[in-house]
Scaffold this active site. Sequence first.
Site, PDB file in Angstrom:
ATOM      1  N   GLU A 188      16.984  13.671  -2.104  1.00  0.00           N
ATOM      2  CA  GLU A 188      16.361  12.347  -1.987  1.00  0.00           C
ATOM      3  C   GLU A 188      17.441  11.296  -1.759  1.00  0.00           C
ATOM      4  OE1 GLU A 188      14.463   9.376  -1.357  1.00  0.00           O
ATOM      5  OE2 GLU A 188      13.050  10.987  -1.854  1.00  0.00           O
ATOM      6  N   CYS A 217       4.703   6.405  -2.884  1.00  0.00           N
ATOM      7  CA  CYS A 217       3.558   6.349  -3.800  1.00  0.00           C
ATOM      8  C   CYS A 217       3.974   5.807  -5.164  1.00  0.00           C
ATOM      9  CB  CYS A 217       2.942   7.741  -3.958  1.00  0.00           C
ATOM     10  SG  CYS A 217       1.796   7.841  -5.337  1.00  0.00           S
ATOM     11  N   TYR A 255      -7.105   0.026   3.649  1.00  0.00           N
ATOM     12  CA  TYR A 255      -7.180  -0.043   2.186  1.00  0.00           C
ATOM     13  C   TYR A 255      -6.048  -0.845   1.559  1.00  0.00           C
ATOM     14  CZ  TYR A 255      -4.056   4.021   2.256  1.00  0.00           C
ATOM     15  OH  TYR A 255      -3.001   4.854   2.478  1.00  0.00           O
ATOM     16  N   ILE A 256      -4.857  -0.898   2.202  1.00  0.00           N
ATOM     17  CA  ILE A 256      -3.760  -1.689   1.620  1.00  0.00           C
ATOM     18  C   ILE A 256      -4.125  -3.180   1.654  1.00  0.00           C
ATOM     19  CG2 ILE A 256      -1.326  -2.369   1.846  1.00  0.00           C
ATOM     20  CD1 ILE A 256      -0.773   0.413   3.040  1.00  0.00           C
ATOM     21  N   ARG A 310       1.264   2.420   8.603  1.00  0.00           N
ATOM     22  CA  ARG A 310       2.588   2.959   8.325  1.00  0.00           C
ATOM     23  C   ARG A 310       3.013   3.910   9.446  1.00  0.00           C
ATOM     24  NH1 ARG A 310       4.131   1.951   3.134  1.00  0.00           N
ATOM     25  NH2 ARG A 310       5.641   3.649   3.192  1.00  0.00           N
ATOM     26  N   HIS A 336     -26.854  12.723 -18.487  1.00  0.00           N
ATOM     27  CA  HIS A 336     -27.624  11.476 -18.405  1.00  0.00           C
ATOM     28  C   HIS A 336     -27.340  10.658 -19.651  1.00  0.00           C
ATOM     29  CE1 HIS A 336     -30.895   8.742 -17.477  1.00  0.00           C
ATOM     30  NE2 HIS A 336     -31.292   8.850 -18.723  1.00  0.00           N
TER      31      HIS A 336
END
Length: 477
Positions: free
Chosen positions: A36, A44, A187-188, A278, A459
Amino acid sequence: MSEVFDYDLVIIGAGVGGHGAALHAVSSGLKTAIVEAADMGGTCVNRGCIPSKALLAASGRGRELRDAHHLKNLGIQLGNVGFDRQAIADHAANLVSKIQGDLTNSLKRLGVDIIHGWARLAGPQKVSIATAEGEKTVTAKDIILSPGSVPFVPPGIELDGKTVFTSDDAIKLDWLPNWVAVIGSGYIGLEFADVYTALGSEVTIVEALDQLMPGFDPDIAKLAQRILIAPRDIETRVGLLAKTVKPGSPVVIELADVKTKEIVEVLEVDACLVATGRIPATKDLGLETVGIELDRRGFIPVNDQMQVLIEGQPAPHLWAIGDATGKMMLAHAASAQGIVAVENMCDRPRQVDYRSIPAAAFTHPEVSFVGMTEPAAVELGKAEGFKVAVSRSYFKGNSKALAEGETDGVAKVIYREDTGEVLGAHIIGLHASDLIQEAANAIAQRRSVSDLAFLVHTHPTLSEVLDEAYKRAVTAH
């Protein structure tokens, strides 16, 4: 473990996809390393789903507590409700560091080697890594590319990170503009419009396509406008392109007609969030050393087993997952792809079933969906010779929603008329993101509405919204 290689598997990119792949690789007995270059957890955890949910939770709670009319119906009276912007921002930042720590620790605990640095392919089964200590080369029987994505900024838009910014900066919540333009109604854009209006900002949403929320089922998009946009301090500009955005005080936005490209309006706002989607982060990965050619949108081509395709053929021992493949740009889709890649690596054939992967926008109320929209299902029906039917049920007929005083919403189930197989489900309403999983599991098993209508639900719960939709589908025929 073969003696020939340093590792069985090297994963480039430690986002949710790379993390999911690493966990599954270890449980499959593979000696694994993960590389990384930036923050563990990727988009995320650091700049996406996780901090935005913290902002949505805090701002949404504030909105709820200020809704005197709603509370009065429940018999509750409150005095003044205030909030502390910095404390809300800190809540998000603290959540990020906790989850980032958990993710790193889970890898360490399982014995995954974490290498910090920039990784590039250096040829087949070979990776070179620029680390703080210098260049390091490792070999691996298999390599997974999981580089993720970055926000897309259209030409003509200048960022300064303060007045004009992407979601990467928006999640820091450094300040609260009085008036903020949001470019893009995916959605962003929707989630940030939710946060900003809950904290007292006015919002203008700009959408270049001819309808708001273009990725959503048209029925749901229509209803969302009534529930999420109309009652709030939100104006919309649809079918207009943000041709130029200049940072400053004020931010100046030139809106142009999409077809003629002529400027029709100039907005002057306090801030502008650019939420135009993106793009894959595929630069400088050494792809050319093994002959990978990106597709025309810049994604790494893969098959359903997650093997990288070179000239249409699967490349041996080379896999790609997550946003950079362009299949479904969702954290949980990346994780699912990682697991599928490892399964195939271990000679256990498996494919990704994209139709059964759900998605959600965590607005108030939430919007969620799985499978096909109605227009897409109708297209498939035409191609394959079947008719599509739709069943709807409403939150206002649900006892639990009535008890909560949260009766806005609908569940829509799309299915084949002949076999009853569920092709898609779309929900807007309280806890829609949790409710969608039942439909996702049904689609994964290719279940028919006639089976599903006999399943017993607790229920009174919101889960009965889908129960009702299944039952209506069966009585309709």
